[in-house]
Design a protein around this motif. Structure first.
Motif, short mmCIF file in Angstrom:
data_model
loop_
_atom_site.label_atom_id
_atom_site.label_comp_id
_atom_site.label_asym_id
_atom_site.label_seq_id
_atom_site.Cartn_x
_atom_site.Cartn_y
_atom_site.Cartn_z
N ASN A 131 24.34 -5.52 24.18
CA ASN A 131 24.05 -6.55 25.19
C ASN A 131 23.52 -7.81 24.53
OD1 ASN A 131 24.84 -4.89 27.28
ND2 ASN A 131 22.76 -4.20 27.77
N MET A 132 22.58 -7.64 23.62
CA MET A 132 22.01 -8.79 22.92
C MET A 132 23.12 -9.58 22.22
SD MET A 132 18.73 -6.74 21.36
CE MET A 132 17.96 -7.98 20.37
N PHE A 133 23.99 -8.83 21.55
CA PHE A 133 25.08 -9.46 20.79
C PHE A 133 26.00 -10.24 21.73
CE2 PHE A 133 29.16 -9.40 18.49
CZ PHE A 133 28.75 -9.95 17.29
N ASN A 134 26.36 -9.63 22.84
CA ASN A 134 27.27 -10.31 23.77
C ASN A 134 26.64 -11.54 24.42
OD1 ASN A 134 29.57 -8.76 23.37
ND2 ASN A 134 28.86 -7.16 24.76
N TYR A 135 25.32 -11.59 24.44
CA TYR A 135 24.62 -12.79 24.93
C TYR A 135 24.35 -13.78 23.81
CZ TYR A 135 23.93 -11.40 29.79
OH TYR A 135 24.12 -11.10 31.11
N GLY A 136 24.90 -13.53 22.63
CA GLY A 136 24.86 -14.55 21.58
C GLY A 136 23.85 -14.36 20.48
N ASP A 383 27.92 -17.18 11.26
CA ASP A 383 27.42 -16.58 12.50
C ASP A 383 27.42 -17.69 13.54
OD1 ASP A 383 26.86 -14.43 10.87
OD2 ASP A 383 24.69 -14.47 11.18
N LEU A 384 28.38 -17.67 14.46
CA LEU A 384 28.43 -18.78 15.42
C LEU A 384 28.91 -18.35 16.79
CD1 LEU A 384 31.50 -20.94 14.52
CD2 LEU A 384 30.54 -19.50 12.78
N LEU A 385 28.71 -19.24 17.74
CA LEU A 385 29.06 -18.97 19.13
C LEU A 385 30.00 -20.05 19.64
CD1 LEU A 385 25.43 -18.39 20.53
CD2 LEU A 385 26.97 -16.69 19.49
N ILE A 386 30.94 -19.63 20.47
CA ILE A 386 31.66 -20.60 21.29
C ILE A 386 31.16 -20.38 22.72
CG2 ILE A 386 33.91 -21.50 22.03
CD1 ILE A 386 35.17 -20.08 19.65
N LEU A 387 30.63 -21.43 23.34
CA LEU A 387 30.13 -21.31 24.70
C LEU A 387 31.27 -21.54 25.70
CD1 LEU A 387 26.72 -23.26 24.45
CD2 LEU A 387 27.23 -20.89 23.84
N LYS A 409 30.45 -13.14 13.97
CA LYS A 409 29.40 -12.59 13.12
C LYS A 409 29.97 -12.30 11.75
CE LYS A 409 25.51 -10.97 11.77
NZ LYS A 409 24.37 -11.88 11.53
N LYS A 410 29.35 -12.86 10.72
CA LYS A 410 29.83 -12.72 9.33
C LYS A 410 31.33 -12.96 9.27
CE LYS A 410 26.15 -9.62 7.82
NZ LYS A 410 25.75 -8.24 7.50
N GLY A 411 31.78 -13.96 10.03
CA GLY A 411 33.19 -14.36 9.99
C GLY A 411 34.11 -13.54 10.88
N HIS A 412 33.63 -12.44 11.49
CA HIS A 412 34.46 -11.64 12.39
C HIS A 412 34.33 -12.13 13.82
CE1 HIS A 412 35.58 -8.66 9.39
NE2 HIS A 412 34.34 -8.76 8.94
N ILE A 413 35.45 -12.16 14.52
CA ILE A 413 35.48 -12.74 15.88
C ILE A 413 35.39 -11.66 16.95
CG2 ILE A 413 36.87 -14.16 17.46
CD1 ILE A 413 38.14 -15.40 14.89
N TYR A 414 34.41 -11.81 17.86
CA TYR A 414 34.22 -10.85 18.96
C TYR A 414 34.28 -11.60 20.29
CZ TYR A 414 32.30 -7.94 15.20
OH TYR A 414 32.12 -7.24 14.06
N PRO A 415 35.39 -11.50 21.03
CA PRO A 415 35.42 -12.11 22.36
C PRO A 415 34.42 -11.36 23.26
CG PRO A 415 37.61 -11.38 21.63
CD PRO A 415 36.63 -10.78 20.69
N VAL A 416 33.73 -12.08 24.14
CA VAL A 416 32.74 -11.44 25.01
C VAL A 416 33.42 -10.93 26.28
CG1 VAL A 416 30.69 -11.88 26.43
CG2 VAL A 416 30.82 -12.75 24.08
#
Ligand code: NIG
Ligand code: FE
Length: 416
Positions: A131-136, A383-387, A409-416
């Protein structure tokens, strides 16, 4: 990889932001960022970077905000069970410290955590970390402190190391054996303090390099508060830890002003946290130090209290201010950094830009990781976010829904 067409690329470049300098987002309009493996190699304007890196795979940010992942520098996110019944008791008039003095509060969670298997603790915690991760939140500090014996505290650290290895959330562990006087030592706080200084810390110092060879030493933290550890006991624990090479943190002035913030400044602790009842003298000491003041606005909110960290006074004193969730089962079960940001804007009178800096680069400083995390600059971890919004001020302004669309995270992309 190259992300382009960010309406606003928030770089937060230039290091931690002191006092009135807080809130410099380093915005690049129509921005882009390039990373290779785990590391950022360039930030700049979209057309320029697309031209300079023609062979990188490209991703379109679609005119949304791109920013560093949130760093949550104060959580107790590992535990078993819940305290919903105590929440109801508090609504009926019992105070948090009254419930704790009667053997509930932190002690309820200690009982639940001690009697749960390692697998069960990991399973319950994993849900929160996702949950924390998916909230950025891309990195979180997480404290032990629901074991309160050598073996059970080490078990909590073992669970944290296993969860960190699993990823994707990166975990910075803290040893909080001094969260409360262990029930076996009720009425003998000095004996428990001796146990921490003479046994727990020594065992931990030996244990750590074998069990966490690729990790920096964990932080050592103390709950310096009436009903927990006195200033003198806190001083003994932190001084012993410091001599053994542990970096330090402190819980200070959540309910009472005991002088913990000045102690943190004196011992060059990484951070002093809570800081609701902090005196002017303690604020001045923080302002002269590199100890980061970590505000936890979910905690007064969670307790239904009206008083928050005096952020303006801390900034006036030239202090380093950060924000965290304090995610814990008692006072603040909040997994999202977006919510304390919204509270900080209202009750600590921060602007959205100040709150964002407090939740990224300054939060990274509070866990001594500002060299690697908290901003988008060449050499930093990707480590970045697209809002889902095109203006950063939606953070703070809006609350209760998730404004994060993609976590990297560390260059890997996780769509929320
Ligand atoms: O930061 N104050 C001490 N520790 C936590 C609460 C932990 C709990 O109640 O379980 C805090 O608020
Ligand atoms: Fe805490």
């Amino acid at each position: 990889m190259l992300i382009h067409s960010a309406s606003q690329l928030l770089t937060l470049s230039g290091g931690p932001q002191r006092g009135r300098a807080l809130g410099n987002l380093g915005i690049i309009p129509n921005g882009a960022v390039v990373w290779q493996d785990e590391q950022i190699v360039a930030v700049g304007e979209s057309e320029a970077l697309r031209h300079a890196f023609p062979d990188e795979p490209q991703m379109d940010a679609g005119g949304k905000v791109v920013m560093p992942g949130f760093v949550d520098p104060h959580t107790h996110a590992i535990w078993a069970g819940d305290r919903s019944a105590e929440f109801e008791m508090r609504l009926q008039g019992k105070s948090y410290m009254e419930i704790m003095a009667a053997g509930g509060g932190i002690f309820s969670t200690v009982r639940a955590t001690r009697t749960s298997s390692l697998e069960s603790i990991v399973r319950q915690t994993r849900v929160r970390l996702w949950n924390m991760f998916n909230y950025g939140t891309t990195t979180a500090e997480i404290k032990t402190g629901y074991g309160l014996s050598t073996a059970t505290e080490l078990r909590m650290l073992q669970a944290l190391l296993a969860l960190d290895k699993e990823g994707p959330l990166e975990i910075v562990p803290t040893f909080l054996g001094a969260h409360a006087i262990a029930p076996e030592y009720e009425g003998q706080p000095d004996v428990y303090t001796d146990l921490i200084c003479n046994t727990m810390l020594t065992v931990l110092q030996q244990w750590w390099p074998h069990n966490a060879p690729y990790h920096a030493m964990p932080f050592v933290d103390v709950f310096c508060e009436t009903g927990a550890f006195t200033l003198e006991q806190s001083r003994r624990i932190l001084t012993t830890a410091r001599e053994m090479g542990f970096p330090l943190k402190i819980h200070a002035d959540e309910f009472d002003n005991l002088g913990g913030a000045s102690l943190a400044a004196e011992l060059e602790a990484a951070s002093a946290d809570h800081l609701v009842k902090t005196s002017a003298e303690d604020i001045a000491a923080l302002g002269r130090s590199d100890t980061v003041a970590v505000a936890l606005p979910c905690t007064p909110f969670g307790l239904g209290e009206a008083e928050y960290t005096p952020a303006q006074a801390i900034l006036e004193a030239d202090g380093l201010l950060a924000i965290a969730t304090d995610c814990n089962p008692g006072t603040a079960w909040c997994e999202s950094m977006q919510f304390p940001l919204a509270l900080a804007c209202r009750y600590m009178r921060l602007t959205p830009a100040q709150a964002i800096a407090a939740a990224t680069i300054n939060a990274a400083a509070a866990i001594q990781r500002a060299d690697r995390l908290g901003s988008l600059e060449p050499g930093k971890q990707a480590d970045l976010l697209i809002l889902s919004v095109d203006d950063y001020r939606h953070l703070g302004y809006r609350f209760g829904s998730n404004l994060v669309q993609t976590v990297i995270k560390k260059g890997h992309i996780y769509p929320v």
